[in-house]
Design a protein around this motif. Structure first.
Motif, mmCIF file in Angstrom:
data_model
loop_
_atom_site.group_PDB
_atom_site.id
_atom_site.type_symbol
_atom_site.label_atom_id
_atom_site.label_comp_id
_atom_site.label_asym_id
_atom_site.label_seq_id
_atom_site.Cartn_x
_atom_site.Cartn_y
_atom_site.Cartn_z
ATOM 1 N N ILE A 3 -0.891 -2.906 11.313
ATOM 2 C CA ILE A 3 0.000 -1.784 11.007
ATOM 3 C C ILE A 3 1.061 -2.254 11.762
ATOM 4 N N GLU A 4 2.342 -2.100 10.830
ATOM 5 C CA GLU A 4 3.601 -2.418 11.474
ATOM 6 C C GLU A 4 4.639 -1.314 10.895
ATOM 7 N N LEU A 5 5.301 -0.242 12.042
ATOM 8 C CA LEU A 5 6.391 0.402 11.668
ATOM 9 C C LEU A 5 7.638 -0.279 12.374
ATOM 10 N N SER A 6 8.641 -0.269 11.561
ATOM 11 C CA SER A 6 9.806 -0.819 11.864
ATOM 12 C C SER A 6 11.061 0.211 11.612
ATOM 13 N N ASN A 7 11.539 0.463 12.869
ATOM 14 C CA ASN A 7 12.544 1.456 12.926
ATOM 15 C C ASN A 7 12.836 2.707 11.988
ATOM 16 N N PHE A 46 11.522 4.502 15.394
ATOM 17 C CA PHE A 46 10.074 4.383 16.153
ATOM 18 C C PHE A 46 9.747 3.017 15.383
ATOM 19 N N SER A 47 9.257 2.274 16.549
ATOM 20 C CA SER A 47 8.500 0.984 15.814
ATOM 21 C C SER A 47 7.376 0.665 16.821
ATOM 22 N N LEU A 48 6.444 0.301 15.932
ATOM 23 C CA LEU A 48 5.077 -0.026 16.656
ATOM 24 C C LEU A 48 4.400 -0.907 15.860
ATOM 25 N N LEU A 95 0.840 8.932 12.097
ATOM 26 C CA LEU A 95 -0.541 8.823 11.303
ATOM 27 C C LEU A 95 -0.270 9.238 9.741
ATOM 28 N N GLY A 96 0.323 9.950 9.479
ATOM 29 C CA GLY A 96 0.577 10.439 8.075
ATOM 30 C C GLY A 96 1.621 9.405 7.308
ATOM 31 N N MET A 97 2.246 8.499 8.072
ATOM 32 C CA MET A 97 2.882 7.678 7.421
ATOM 33 C C MET A 97 2.387 6.222 7.062
ATOM 34 N N ILE A 98 1.360 6.189 8.150
ATOM 35 C CA ILE A 98 0.471 4.876 7.988
ATOM 36 C C ILE A 98 -0.613 5.102 6.560
ATOM 37 N N THR A 99 -0.962 6.370 6.495
ATOM 38 C CA THR A 99 -1.810 6.628 5.492
ATOM 39 C C THR A 99 -1.254 6.606 3.948
ATOM 40 N N GLY A 100 0.173 6.680 4.169
ATOM 41 C CA GLY A 100 0.817 6.867 2.856
ATOM 42 C C GLY A 100 1.133 8.244 2.455
ATOM 43 N N LEU A 101 0.640 9.092 2.898
ATOM 44 C CA LEU A 101 0.892 10.737 2.433
ATOM 45 C C LEU A 101 2.078 11.320 3.128
ATOM 46 N N ASN A 102 2.776 10.476 4.082
ATOM 47 C CA ASN A 102 3.965 11.092 4.504
ATOM 48 C C ASN A 102 4.898 9.943 4.714
ATOM 49 N N PRO A 103 5.678 9.363 3.598
ATOM 50 C CA PRO A 103 6.425 8.418 3.770
ATOM 51 C C PRO A 103 7.839 8.661 4.742
ATOM 52 N N PRO A 104 8.178 7.528 5.155
ATOM 53 C CA PRO A 104 9.477 7.722 5.971
ATOM 54 C C PRO A 104 10.613 8.006 5.435
ATOM 55 N N SER A 105 11.577 8.809 6.202
ATOM 56 C CA SER A 105 12.758 8.696 5.659
ATOM 57 C C SER A 105 13.730 7.668 5.521
ATOM 58 N N SER A 106 13.552 6.862 6.755
ATOM 59 C CA SER A 106 13.938 5.523 6.622
ATOM 60 C C SER A 106 13.221 4.561 7.578
ATOM 61 N N LYS A 149 4.239 -1.054 6.997
ATOM 62 C CA LYS A 149 3.470 -1.988 6.259
ATOM 63 C C LYS A 149 2.039 -1.836 6.874
ATOM 64 N N VAL A 150 0.987 -2.124 6.035
ATOM 65 C CA VAL A 150 -0.358 -2.226 6.411
ATOM 66 C C VAL A 150 -0.976 -3.611 5.958
ATOM 67 N N PHE A 151 -1.187 -4.481 6.977
ATOM 68 C CA PHE A 151 -1.592 -5.928 6.395
ATOM 69 C C PHE A 151 -0.808 -6.682 5.851
ATOM 70 N N GLY A 152 0.786 -6.524 6.105
ATOM 71 C CA GLY A 152 1.874 -7.323 5.686
ATOM 72 C C GLY A 152 2.358 -6.641 4.173
ATOM 73 N N LYS A 153 1.946 -5.589 3.600
ATOM 74 C CA LYS A 153 2.399 -5.113 2.637
ATOM 75 C C LYS A 153 2.956 -3.722 2.928
ATOM 76 N N PRO A 154 3.871 -3.418 2.128
ATOM 77 C CA PRO A 154 4.370 -1.936 2.293
ATOM 78 C C PRO A 154 3.398 -0.856 1.896
ATOM 79 N N VAL A 155 3.366 0.251 2.683
ATOM 80 C CA VAL A 155 2.556 1.244 2.171
ATOM 81 C C VAL A 155 3.162 1.913 0.921
ATOM 82 N N SER A 156 2.349 2.231 -0.135
ATOM 83 C CA SER A 156 2.855 2.820 -1.204
ATOM 84 C C SER A 156 1.843 3.844 -1.691
#
Length: 257
Positions: free
Chosen positions: A6-10, A29-31, A53-64, A68-75
């Protein structure tokens, strides 16, 4: 170099009310969470823990920013991700066995094979003999065992948990923490566990991430060096108590601002 699980960048996340009021839940926020790592997130109320958690699931996309999950953007919703909620996500009209079998059946497994697999998981979470009981016939701890079986039967590569044990009494909570660690040690999913309980975070996690008050960002990160397997008794050691004091000092500073 292997990509993080899991990778959340800025990342920033805004919410707009029906009246047009903008609320910033997360800011810059980065993690990163490694494959097989158990990461706990603690922070003040309203700091964006559940939003993460909502952003990682893809149900709550970031505003900016990017997620990524396993290197691929969450879509969208990824079937490799399992989620355990604070409230019991069980069907009240289905038995324990049928509740646990739902996921595999939904994913296309033959119903007979799904029930066989569910029976094994019901046994593994300590509910043998309760296969044909309904949720209203179970205690809170037993329903939470059903929820864990529902999630682990799908063999998630990533497990997201939003204060799953907060409604349980102290003794049941401790038992469920040990149950979770036992199941996780077998599967080694990458876990993000949201909690308000510092001792719970230290008991479970490889790493504890402390968030600032909202809009949330990372305030501090603590590696947890306590050896595994880690039982509830670990919280009485000097190392555990020292970590708890340090994390509480960080949280207290945010709450007091």
């Amino acid at each position: 170099m292997m990509s993080p699980a899991i990778e959340l960048s800025n990342v920033s996340r805004k919410f707009i009310s029906p009246k047009g009021k903008v609320t910033l839940a997360l800011r810059d926020f980065s993690l990163q969470v490694r494959e097989g790592e158990f990461c706990a997130i603690v922070g003040p109320t309203g700091c964006g823990k559940s939003t993460t958690l909502g952003m990682i699931t893809g149900l709550n996309p970031p505003s900016s920013g990017s997620v990524k999950v396993f290197g691929k953007p969450v879509s969208g919703v990824d079937p490799k991700i399992g989620f355990v909620f604070q409230a019991d996500a069980v069907f009240p009209w289905k038995s324990v066995l049928d509740n646990v079998a739902c996921g595999p059946i939904f994913r296309g497994l033959d119903p007979s094979a799904a029930r066989d697999k569910a029976a094994d998981w019901v046994r593994r979470v300590g509910l043998a003999g309760f296969e044909h009981h309904y949720p209203h016939q179970l205690s809170g701890g037993m329903r939470k065992r059903v929820a864990l079986a529902q999630t682990f039967i799908n063999e998630p590569a990533i497990l997201l948990m939003d204060e799953p044990f907060s409604a349980l009494d102290v003794q049941t909570r401790a038992m469920m923490q040990e149950e979770l660690l036992g199941l996780w040690s077998e599967r080694k999913a990458s876990v993000v566990f949201v909690t308000h309980d510092i001792d719970e975070a230290i008991t479970l996690a490889d790493r504890v991430v402390v968030l600032t008050k909202g809009p949330g960002s990372v305030k501090s990160v603590y590696d947890i060096p306590l050896p595994r397997p880690r039982a509830t008794e670990a919280r009485y050691t000097p190392e555990f108590i020292d970590l708890s004091r340090q994390i509480w000092a960080d949280l207290k500073a945010e709450v007091s601002i």
